[in-house]
Every structure is written in C-alpha cells, then in structure tokens.
Motif scaffolding. Structure first.
Motif, PDB file in Angstrom:
ATOM      1  N   PRO A   1       0.865  -1.162   0.078  1.00 53.44           N
ATOM      2  CA  PRO A   1      -0.073  -0.016   0.058  1.00 53.44           C
ATOM      3  C   PRO A   1       0.891   1.242   0.031  1.00 53.44           C
ATOM      4  CG  PRO A   1       0.044  -1.034   2.047  1.00 53.44           C
ATOM      5  CD  PRO A   1       0.815  -1.972   1.189  1.00 53.44           C
ATOM      6  N   VAL A   2       0.203   2.214  -0.305  1.00 52.62           N
ATOM      7  CA  VAL A   2       0.963   3.684  -0.592  1.00 52.62           C
ATOM      8  C   VAL A   2       0.155   4.635   0.337  1.00 52.62           C
ATOM      9  CG1 VAL A   2       1.590   5.466  -2.211  1.00 52.62           C
ATOM     10  CG2 VAL A   2       1.479   3.141  -2.820  1.00 52.62           C
ATOM     11  N   SER A   3       1.308   5.573   1.208  1.00 54.13           N
ATOM     12  CA  SER A   3       0.843   6.626   1.848  1.00 54.13           C
ATOM     13  C   SER A   3       1.352   7.787   0.559  1.00 54.13           C
ATOM     14  CB  SER A   3       1.689   6.852   2.910  1.00 54.13           C
ATOM     15  OG  SER A   3       1.444   8.260   3.596  1.00 54.13           O
ATOM     16  N   PHE A   4      -0.006   8.382   0.156  1.00 54.92           N
ATOM     17  CA  PHE A   4       0.015   9.535  -0.927  1.00 54.92           C
ATOM     18  C   PHE A   4       0.412  10.937  -0.055  1.00 54.92           C
ATOM     19  CE2 PHE A   4      -2.351   6.083  -2.982  1.00 54.92           C
ATOM     20  CZ  PHE A   4      -1.242   5.955  -4.053  1.00 54.92           C
TER      21      PHE A   4
ATOM     22  N   LEU B   1      -9.518   4.326  -1.999  1.00 51.00           N
ATOM     23  CA  LEU B   1      -8.585   4.904  -1.042  1.00 51.00           C
ATOM     24  C   LEU B   1      -9.146   5.251   0.282  1.00 51.00           C
ATOM     25  CD1 LEU B   1      -6.698   7.402  -3.625  1.00 51.00           C
ATOM     26  CD2 LEU B   1      -6.102   4.926  -2.877  1.00 51.00           C
ATOM     27  N   TYR B   2      -8.094   5.224   1.339  1.00 53.51           N
ATOM     28  CA  TYR B   2      -8.431   5.547   2.775  1.00 53.51           C
ATOM     29  C   TYR B   2      -8.016   6.978   2.849  1.00 53.51           C
ATOM     30  CZ  TYR B   2      -9.370   0.885   4.034  1.00 53.51           C
ATOM     31  OH  TYR B   2      -9.830  -0.665   4.053  1.00 53.51           O
ATOM     32  N   ILE B   3      -8.809   7.657   3.870  1.00 55.10           N
ATOM     33  CA  ILE B   3      -8.384   9.167   3.925  1.00 55.10           C
ATOM     34  C   ILE B   3      -7.817   9.160   5.440  1.00 55.10           C
ATOM     35  CG2 ILE B   3      -9.414  11.300   4.096  1.00 55.10           C
ATOM     36  CD1 ILE B   3      -9.795   9.769   1.553  1.00 55.10           C
TER      37      ILE B   3
ATOM     38  N   ALA C   1      -9.162  -1.077  12.734  1.00 45.44           N
ATOM     39  CA  ALA C   1      -9.418  -2.188  11.758  1.00 45.44           C
ATOM     40  C   ALA C   1      -9.289  -1.540  10.106  1.00 45.44           C
ATOM     41  CB  ALA C   1     -10.916  -2.569  11.875  1.00 45.44           C
ATOM     42  N   ASN C   2      -9.433  -0.570   9.716  1.00 48.23           N
ATOM     43  CA  ASN C   2      -9.158  -0.046   8.659  1.00 48.23           C
ATOM     44  C   ASN C   2      -7.647   0.038   8.316  1.00 48.23           C
ATOM     45  OD1 ASN C   2     -11.681   0.411   8.283  1.00 48.23           O
ATOM     46  ND2 ASN C   2     -11.550   2.842   8.823  1.00 48.23           N
ATOM     47  N   ALA C   3      -6.908   0.598   9.321  1.00 47.30           N
ATOM     48  CA  ALA C   3      -5.341   0.642   9.313  1.00 47.30           C
ATOM     49  C   ALA C   3      -4.876  -0.771   9.050  1.00 47.30           C
ATOM     50  CB  ALA C   3      -4.659   1.360  10.640  1.00 47.30           C
ATOM     51  N   SER C   4      -5.548  -1.869   9.938  1.00 49.99           N
ATOM     52  CA  SER C   4      -4.888  -3.133   9.839  1.00 49.99           C
ATOM     53  C   SER C   4      -5.256  -3.805   8.399  1.00 49.99           C
ATOM     54  CB  SER C   4      -5.589  -3.843  10.820  1.00 49.99           C
ATOM     55  OG  SER C   4      -5.248  -5.365  10.822  1.00 49.99           O
ATOM     56  N   THR C   5      -6.449  -3.377   7.703  1.00 54.04           N
ATOM     57  CA  THR C   5      -6.669  -3.975   6.527  1.00 54.04           C
ATOM     58  C   THR C   5      -5.612  -3.440   5.496  1.00 54.04           C
ATOM     59  OG1 THR C   5      -9.043  -4.198   7.164  1.00 54.04           O
ATOM     60  CG2 THR C   5      -8.728  -4.078   4.872  1.00 54.04           C
ATOM     61  N   LEU C   6      -5.452  -2.111   5.677  1.00 55.46           N
ATOM     62  CA  LEU C   6      -4.799  -1.452   4.438  1.00 55.46           C
ATOM     63  C   LEU C   6      -3.330  -1.891   4.513  1.00 55.46           C
ATOM     64  CD1 LEU C   6      -4.285   0.725   2.296  1.00 55.46           C
ATOM     65  CD2 LEU C   6      -4.139   2.405   4.258  1.00 55.46           C
ATOM     66  N   PHE C   7      -2.815  -1.849   5.757  1.00 52.36           N
ATOM     67  CA  PHE C   7      -1.402  -2.195   6.040  1.00 52.36           C
ATOM     68  C   PHE C   7      -1.039  -3.859   6.315  1.00 52.36           C
ATOM     69  CE2 PHE C   7      -1.619   2.584   6.616  1.00 52.36           C
ATOM     70  CZ  PHE C   7      -0.632   2.906   5.408  1.00 52.36           C
ATOM     71  N   SER C   8      -2.092  -4.379   6.505  1.00 47.50           N
ATOM     72  CA  SER C   8      -1.658  -5.867   6.805  1.00 47.50           C
ATOM     73  C   SER C   8      -0.902  -5.921   8.382  1.00 47.50           C
ATOM     74  CB  SER C   8      -0.912  -6.550   5.710  1.00 47.50           C
ATOM     75  OG  SER C   8      -1.848  -6.410   4.535  1.00 47.50           O
ATOM     76  N   ILE C   9      -1.327  -5.050   9.285  1.00 54.15           N
ATOM     77  CA  ILE C   9      -0.681  -5.236  10.456  1.00 54.15           C
ATOM     78  C   ILE C   9      -1.443  -5.677  11.535  1.00 54.15           C
ATOM     79  CG2 ILE C   9       0.945  -3.551   9.797  1.00 54.15           C
ATOM     80  CD1 ILE C   9      -0.686  -1.553  11.369  1.00 54.15           C
TER      81      ILE C   9
END
Length: 252
Positions: A124-127, A168-170, A244-252
């Motif tokens: 994933p990317v931090s834009f 994308l997430y915000i 949970a969003n962060a976990s999903t996005l970054f697989s942590i």
C-alpha cells in the motif's frame, strides 16, 4: 486501541533516541499500540527500517517525498529488495506543487517509479498530494491495482469523493481539530468512518488541545476523541473501526 498511521518519530533531527523512546511509552499509555514510521527520503527511510526493527510497536513505510525526489530514489528499490519484515508500505510519495522544491517533471518521474515498486511488491501507498490532484488522478489511473491512503487530506469534497471511489483511505490528523475553514470541516464530516484512518504526522500538526507543543504519536488519541465527539459515537467504536481500517490497509 489506536493506530498512528503516519509519523516521523524515527527521524533523529526531530526526536533524539531517548525522546523517541519516551514518546513511544507515552503512546502506549494513551492506548496507541501501533505506530507507522514514514520515510521522506532515502536516509530517513533507512532510519525508519532501523527504528521499526528495534521497537515491536513500530512499522516502516519507505519512500521519497516529492520535495526530496531531486536527490534520488534508487535506495528505496534496494530497501524493498531486502524484504525487511517490518516494511509494510511505500510512502510518503506523490506530488507537491505548492512549494515545488523539486521540479515537477522530476516529481512525476519519481512518483511513477515508486508506484511501480508498490505494484510489483504489492504494498500500500501513503500519498502526499498538495495542489496537484489534476496530475495525480491520471497517474494513479495507470496503476489500477494500487491501494493506499491520502495522507493529511485537507482538499475538496470533490477530490474526497474521487479518492473514495478509487477505494482509497483518508488520513485524518490534527488539522481537523483546529481548522477554521468550514469547507474543510464539512469535508471531514463526509468521510465514511469505514474509510478513515488516524495519524499525527508528528512532530508536525499538533492537535488541539496541545497546540504549540511538539506533536507525538500519543496525540492521535485527541484526533480520535474529536471525531468521535463530532459524529456522536463512542471513542471505543471510532478507535475500533479506524484501527481495523489501518490493519486492513497495511496488513498489520
């Protein structure tokens, strides 16, 4: 438990080693159990990897900020090829036409190359995007499988909707707690909770009620409290969903 999805606590020009350790201890006490250390240059990305390898609560996101793209990005490819287990994303990368510290054509070339790495390594990317969305959207359209977060988003509701439509997430930080721009306030209210992730961007953008102090990961709790209050939901609920969003996005 909370996640700070974007900070620079690993960078020695901002936090000495004892200061960084103290900041992590305060974060844990505040209920922040995961901290993502974001690279902005080749050396700072190396620092992020080193720091994350030494602290169980930390993860590294590596990349070259558009400001620094004129100085080169080759080492990011080397870092990714080393397959560090604590490297979970690429960033912060993108375009910044507000300052133009690097020429626009250099920014674009660096952005596209790092997007290709994100595609190749399935990261994933931090834009980082500032006054550059007209170029940003066509570029990422060429990388259909890219997923990520619009870091420190303060732009229009129109660009918010475009980001959401692309999955994308915000990223929401301290700016949201002190902005006096009613259009921004309205935009923040429009972010679906299931697409929001919390961040500090420490040491920058300190949230209310700590304006004037150095920002740190523990203060992501104040961002969470502000938005829970604005939405009329329990803090625990907002923390659970955004984490949970962060976990999903970054697989942590």
């Amino acid at each position: 438990m909370l996640v700070d999805t974007h900070c620079h606590v690993h960078e020695p020009q901002f936090f000495s080693a004892p200061e960084a350790l103290s900041a992590l201890e305060r974060a844990k006490a505040a209920g922040v159990d995961k901290v993502l250390c974001i690279g902005t240059s080749e050396p700072h990305s190396r620092e992020a990897v080193r720091f994350a390898s030494e602290h169980d609560a930390c993860y590294a996101v590596v990349g070259v900020h558009p400001h620094d793209s004129k100085d080169g990005i080759d080492d990011i490819g080397k870092i990714l090829s080393e397959r560090h287990e604590r490297v979970i994303g690429i960033g912060e990368i993108g375009l910044d036409y507000f300052y133009n510290h690097s020429p626009r054509e250099v920014q674009i070339a660096a952005f596209e190359r790092q997007l290709q790495w994100a595609h190749d390594y399935r990261l994933p990317v931090s834009f980082h995007v500032r006054e550059a969305f007209d170029d940003f959207w066509p570029i990422i359209a060429n990388f259909g499988s890219i997923h990520g977060v619009l870091h420190s988003f303060t732009d229009s509701s129109e660009n918010l909707e475009k980001g959401l439509s692309k999955g994308l997430y915000i990223g929401v930080n301290g700016i949201s707690t002190f902005t006096k721009d009613e259009r921004q306030r309205d935009m923040y209210r429009r972010i679906p909770l299931e697409r929001m992730v919390l961040e500090t961007d420490a040491p920058f953008l300190t949230p209310t009620p700590h304006r004037g102090k150095v920002n740190e990961p523990a203060f992501v709790r104040h961002v969470a409290e502000y938005h829970a209050n604005q939405r009329g939901v329990e803090l625990e609920h907002l923390a659970r969903v955004t984490s949970a969003n962060a976990s999903t996005l970054f697989s942590i």
